[in-house]
Write a protein that holds these residues in place. Sequence first.
Motif, PDB file in Angstrom:
ATOM      1  N   VAL A 280       0.831  -1.204   0.000  1.00  0.00           N
ATOM      2  CA  VAL A 280       0.000   0.000   0.000  1.00  0.00           C
ATOM      3  C   VAL A 280       0.866   1.254   0.000  1.00  0.00           C
ATOM      4  O   VAL A 280       0.613   2.204  -0.747  1.00  0.00           O
ATOM      5  N   TYR A 281       1.919   1.274   0.835  1.00  0.00           N
ATOM      6  CA  TYR A 281       2.784   2.443   0.866  1.00  0.00           C
ATOM      7  C   TYR A 281       3.519   2.643  -0.458  1.00  0.00           C
ATOM      8  O   TYR A 281       3.748   3.777  -0.895  1.00  0.00           O
ATOM      9  N   GLY A 282       3.886   1.546  -1.089  1.00  0.00           N
ATOM     10  CA  GLY A 282       4.500   1.663  -2.410  1.00  0.00           C
ATOM     11  C   GLY A 282       3.521   2.220  -3.427  1.00  0.00           C
ATOM     12  O   GLY A 282       3.912   2.967  -4.333  1.00  0.00           O
ATOM     13  N   PHE A 283       2.255   1.887  -3.275  1.00  0.00           N
ATOM     14  CA  PHE A 283       1.202   2.375  -4.153  1.00  0.00           C
ATOM     15  C   PHE A 283       1.020   3.883  -4.013  1.00  0.00           C
ATOM     16  O   PHE A 283       0.806   4.599  -4.996  1.00  0.00           O
ATOM     17  N   LEU A 284       1.127   4.399  -2.766  1.00  0.00           N
ATOM     18  CA  LEU A 284       0.900   5.821  -2.510  1.00  0.00           C
ATOM     19  C   LEU A 284       2.179   6.658  -2.554  1.00  0.00           C
ATOM     20  O   LEU A 284       2.109   7.885  -2.643  1.00  0.00           O
ATOM     21  N   ALA A 285       3.321   6.023  -2.480  1.00  0.00           N
ATOM     22  CA  ALA A 285       4.597   6.725  -2.337  1.00  0.00           C
ATOM     23  C   ALA A 285       4.867   7.797  -3.390  1.00  0.00           C
ATOM     24  O   ALA A 285       5.412   8.859  -3.068  1.00  0.00           O
ATOM     25  N   PRO A 286       4.519   7.580  -4.676  1.00  0.00           N
ATOM     26  CA  PRO A 286       4.825   8.613  -5.668  1.00  0.00           C
ATOM     27  C   PRO A 286       4.199   9.974  -5.379  1.00  0.00           C
ATOM     28  O   PRO A 286       4.691  10.994  -5.855  1.00  0.00           O
ATOM     29  N   VAL A 287       3.132   9.999  -4.588  1.00  0.00           N
ATOM     30  CA  VAL A 287       2.506  11.264  -4.225  1.00  0.00           C
ATOM     31  C   VAL A 287       3.007  11.747  -2.871  1.00  0.00           C
ATOM     32  O   VAL A 287       3.426  12.891  -2.718  1.00  0.00           O
ATOM     33  N   VAL A 288       2.994  10.871  -1.867  1.00  0.00           N
ATOM     34  CA  VAL A 288       3.372  11.269  -0.508  1.00  0.00           C
ATOM     35  C   VAL A 288       4.792  11.823  -0.477  1.00  0.00           C
ATOM     36  O   VAL A 288       5.090  12.791   0.228  1.00  0.00           O
ATOM     37  N   ALA A 289       5.689  11.258  -1.269  1.00  0.00           N
ATOM     38  CA  ALA A 289       7.101  11.653  -1.241  1.00  0.00           C
ATOM     39  C   ALA A 289       7.329  13.064  -1.757  1.00  0.00           C
ATOM     40  O   ALA A 289       8.404  13.632  -1.536  1.00  0.00           O
ATOM     41  N   GLU A 290       6.341  13.653  -2.430  1.00  0.00           N
ATOM     42  CA  GLU A 290       6.554  14.956  -3.048  1.00  0.00           C
ATOM     43  C   GLU A 290       6.100  16.127  -2.191  1.00  0.00           C
ATOM     44  O   GLU A 290       6.195  17.279  -2.612  1.00  0.00           O
ATOM     45  N   VAL A 291       5.589  15.888  -0.983  1.00  0.00           N
ATOM     46  CA  VAL A 291       5.174  16.999  -0.117  1.00  0.00           C
ATOM     47  C   VAL A 291       6.402  17.834   0.222  1.00  0.00           C
ATOM     48  O   VAL A 291       7.392  17.321   0.749  1.00  0.00           O
ATOM     49  N   PRO A 292       6.397  19.169  -0.052  1.00  0.00           N
ATOM     50  CA  PRO A 292       7.614  19.967   0.032  1.00  0.00           C
ATOM     51  C   PRO A 292       7.983  20.442   1.432  1.00  0.00           C
ATOM     52  O   PRO A 292       9.094  20.893   1.651  1.00  0.00           O
ATOM     53  N   LEU A 293       7.062  20.383   2.388  1.00  0.00           N
ATOM     54  CA  LEU A 293       7.320  20.892   3.728  1.00  0.00           C
ATOM     55  C   LEU A 293       7.484  19.706   4.666  1.00  0.00           C
ATOM     56  O   LEU A 293       6.581  18.867   4.779  1.00  0.00           O
ATOM     57  N   GLU A 294       8.615  19.645   5.357  1.00  0.00           N
ATOM     58  CA  GLU A 294       8.954  18.447   6.135  1.00  0.00           C
ATOM     59  C   GLU A 294       7.865  18.093   7.143  1.00  0.00           C
ATOM     60  O   GLU A 294       7.439  16.947   7.256  1.00  0.00           O
ATOM     61  N   GLY A 295       7.391  19.079   7.879  1.00  0.00           N
ATOM     62  CA  GLY A 295       6.359  18.815   8.870  1.00  0.00           C
ATOM     63  C   GLY A 295       5.072  18.339   8.243  1.00  0.00           C
ATOM     64  O   GLY A 295       4.400  17.429   8.753  1.00  0.00           O
ATOM     65  N   ALA A 296       4.703  18.937   7.096  1.00  0.00           N
ATOM     66  CA  ALA A 296       3.482  18.531   6.407  1.00  0.00           C
ATOM     67  C   ALA A 296       3.627  17.137   5.815  1.00  0.00           C
ATOM     68  O   ALA A 296       2.665  16.366   5.778  1.00  0.00           O
ATOM     69  N   ALA A 297       4.831  16.809   5.347  1.00  0.00           N
ATOM     70  CA  ALA A 297       5.065  15.472   4.810  1.00  0.00           C
ATOM     71  C   ALA A 297       4.894  14.419   5.896  1.00  0.00           C
ATOM     72  O   ALA A 297       4.273  13.369   5.689  1.00  0.00           O
ATOM     73  N   ALA A 298       5.437  14.699   7.082  1.00  0.00           N
ATOM     74  CA  ALA A 298       5.278  13.773   8.202  1.00  0.00           C
ATOM     75  C   ALA A 298       3.816  13.663   8.605  1.00  0.00           C
ATOM     76  O   ALA A 298       3.330  12.584   8.973  1.00  0.00           O
ATOM     77  N   GLN A 299       3.105  14.792   8.516  1.00  0.00           N
ATOM     78  CA  GLN A 299       1.683  14.798   8.843  1.00  0.00           C
ATOM     79  C   GLN A 299       0.897  13.914   7.885  1.00  0.00           C
ATOM     80  O   GLN A 299       0.046  13.114   8.301  1.00  0.00           O
ATOM     81  N   MET A 300       1.163  14.040   6.588  1.00  0.00           N
ATOM     82  CA  MET A 300       0.463  13.217   5.612  1.00  0.00           C
ATOM     83  C   MET A 300       0.785  11.738   5.829  1.00  0.00           C
ATOM     84  O   MET A 300      -0.113  10.887   5.778  1.00  0.00           O
ATOM     85  N   GLN A 301       2.025  11.423   6.089  1.00  0.00           N
ATOM     86  CA  GLN A 301       2.413  10.036   6.329  1.00  0.00           C
ATOM     87  C   GLN A 301       1.681   9.482   7.548  1.00  0.00           C
ATOM     88  O   GLN A 301       1.177   8.349   7.527  1.00  0.00           O
ATOM     89  N   ALA A 302       1.593  10.293   8.602  1.00  0.00           N
ATOM     90  CA  ALA A 302       0.916   9.847   9.823  1.00  0.00           C
ATOM     91  C   ALA A 302      -0.571   9.619   9.578  1.00  0.00           C
ATOM     92  O   ALA A 302      -1.160   8.664  10.099  1.00  0.00           O
ATOM     93  N   LEU A 303      -1.180  10.476   8.770  1.00  0.00           N
ATOM     94  CA  LEU A 303      -2.599  10.327   8.477  1.00  0.00           C
ATOM     95  C   LEU A 303      -2.861   9.072   7.648  1.00  0.00           C
ATOM     96  O   LEU A 303      -3.849   8.367   7.861  1.00  0.00           O
ATOM     97  N   VAL A 304      -1.978   8.804   6.692  1.00  0.00           N
ATOM     98  CA  VAL A 304      -2.109   7.577   5.901  1.00  0.00           C
ATOM     99  C   VAL A 304      -2.016   6.363   6.813  1.00  0.00           C
ATOM    100  O   VAL A 304      -2.838   5.437   6.738  1.00  0.00           O
ATOM    101  N   GLU A 305      -1.029   6.368   7.703  1.00  0.00           N
ATOM    102  CA  GLU A 305      -0.863   5.244   8.617  1.00  0.00           C
ATOM    103  C   GLU A 305      -2.077   5.090   9.523  1.00  0.00           C
ATOM    104  O   GLU A 305      -2.528   3.975   9.807  1.00  0.00           O
ATOM    105  N   GLN A 306      -2.619   6.214   9.997  1.00  0.00           N
ATOM    106  CA  GLN A 306      -3.782   6.164  10.873  1.00  0.00           C
ATOM    107  C   GLN A 306      -4.983   5.551  10.153  1.00  0.00           C
ATOM    108  O   GLN A 306      -5.666   4.673  10.686  1.00  0.00           O
ATOM    109  N   LYS A 307      -5.256   6.009   8.942  1.00  0.00           N
ATOM    110  CA  LYS A 307      -6.421   5.504   8.229  1.00  0.00           C
ATOM    111  C   LYS A 307      -6.235   4.057   7.780  1.00  0.00           C
ATOM    112  O   LYS A 307      -7.190   3.293   7.701  1.00  0.00           O
TER     113      LYS A 307
END
Length: 438
Positions: A397-424
């Motif tokens: 699943v993470y490999g499926f979403l990685a091409p988008v999640v990896a492009e978040v330009p703000l470090e804190g926001a990128a961690a936030q998106m990753q955490a939300l994906v993991e939560q859901k």
Amino acid sequence: MTMNSAENRGSEQLRFEAEPDWLTVLRKKGLDAAGTLQLPKLEKTNLQRWPLQQQGACRKPERVPALDELPESIRGWVHADNVLVQRNSGPLISHLTEALQQQGVILTDLETAARLYPELVKSYFMQAVQTEENLLTAQHAAHWSGGAFIYIPEGVHVENPMQTLFLVDESDTLFMPHVLVVAEERSSVTLVENTMSSLQKSVGVNQAIMEVFVGKGAKVNVVSLHQLERDLIDLTYRRAIVEHDGTVNWLIGEMNQGETMSDTASILKGEGAGSDMKTILVGSGSQTMNITARTEHFGKNSSSDMVIRAVMREQSTAILNGITKIGKGASGTNGQQTEKILMLHPKARGDANPILLIDEDDVKAGHAASVGQVNPEQLYYMMSRGITRAEAERLIVYGFLAPVVAEVPLEGAAAQMQALVEQKLGQVKEVDQASISE
């Protein structure tokens, strides 16, 4: 139909704090139009069945003078020096560095901008999204509050991402933020927009609009991350108008827990204009997520690419609508789109609808769509090497979403998106695995 009692308030109650007459007239226009317009008709989704009740009271917070005086619960979500925070119906703080102020950059709430820069705001407000498009846009024009205005003067390049944060944490609250971004010729900016909720009982509707105007040769990157709780309905329009050689890049994370409707569009007016649109969504429970991504080509030699990736759990439903429209005269255009849905439960539903509307011969256009479950051969291969089924599914699943999640330009926001994906993905893991094993 939403906000019936709000629509009967009368135009005398539409004027917000010392706002200019032209804005009150526009609110009145929206109120009048709301009495005659209908909800938008969506593909395989009937908004009439959603509990679109009245928005509630306009609750504006007391402003705080400095970022370090933000409540701790909010401060943890602020990841940029140049930031605007709205709490419920109004601004909590707006902070812009002195260096950017000296270059003529503006970052403030939209109500303040309408008073201080009326001619500038009037030229763009409700121009990309029209008041009379449907009932939702008319209601928004009449009742929006707070919002954000970002202005980048000609030739100015904002190196570090700017951030807007919209938070609703009181029940029975009007929540209709409007974001207006204007990037003049040869300018550039990256905006990270967060919309979130923190409620014990989160019943309500977010009716949001974002308008982005990209001048000649300008570049605007927009990251839009929405994370509203289960009983909050999210109805969001995002739209960009792109001039000659301008570029808009969208990166959208639909991480809501409840019903979601979003419509994101790039209007490529100028020759050589470009748009790149990437969207991910993760569905859970019984929520419905109706996601539309649109690109309209009018300028010659314009280009667009859109990618939507959805992961659906439990009994959730995804309807993905990818629309590429190429108008007459837009020769040399290249428009591509891909929609992929990964279903992690037998009762999850996915519907991908790629659409090409072409009225010009000398163009390139293509689409691809797929809907399916986790590949059992991939699972078998990974499990044969000692990886548990749960971890193997997670990695796929993470490999499926990685091409988008990896492009978040703000470090804190990128961690936030990753955490939300993991939560859901993690909150219903055991139930899903048991169902799949059956």
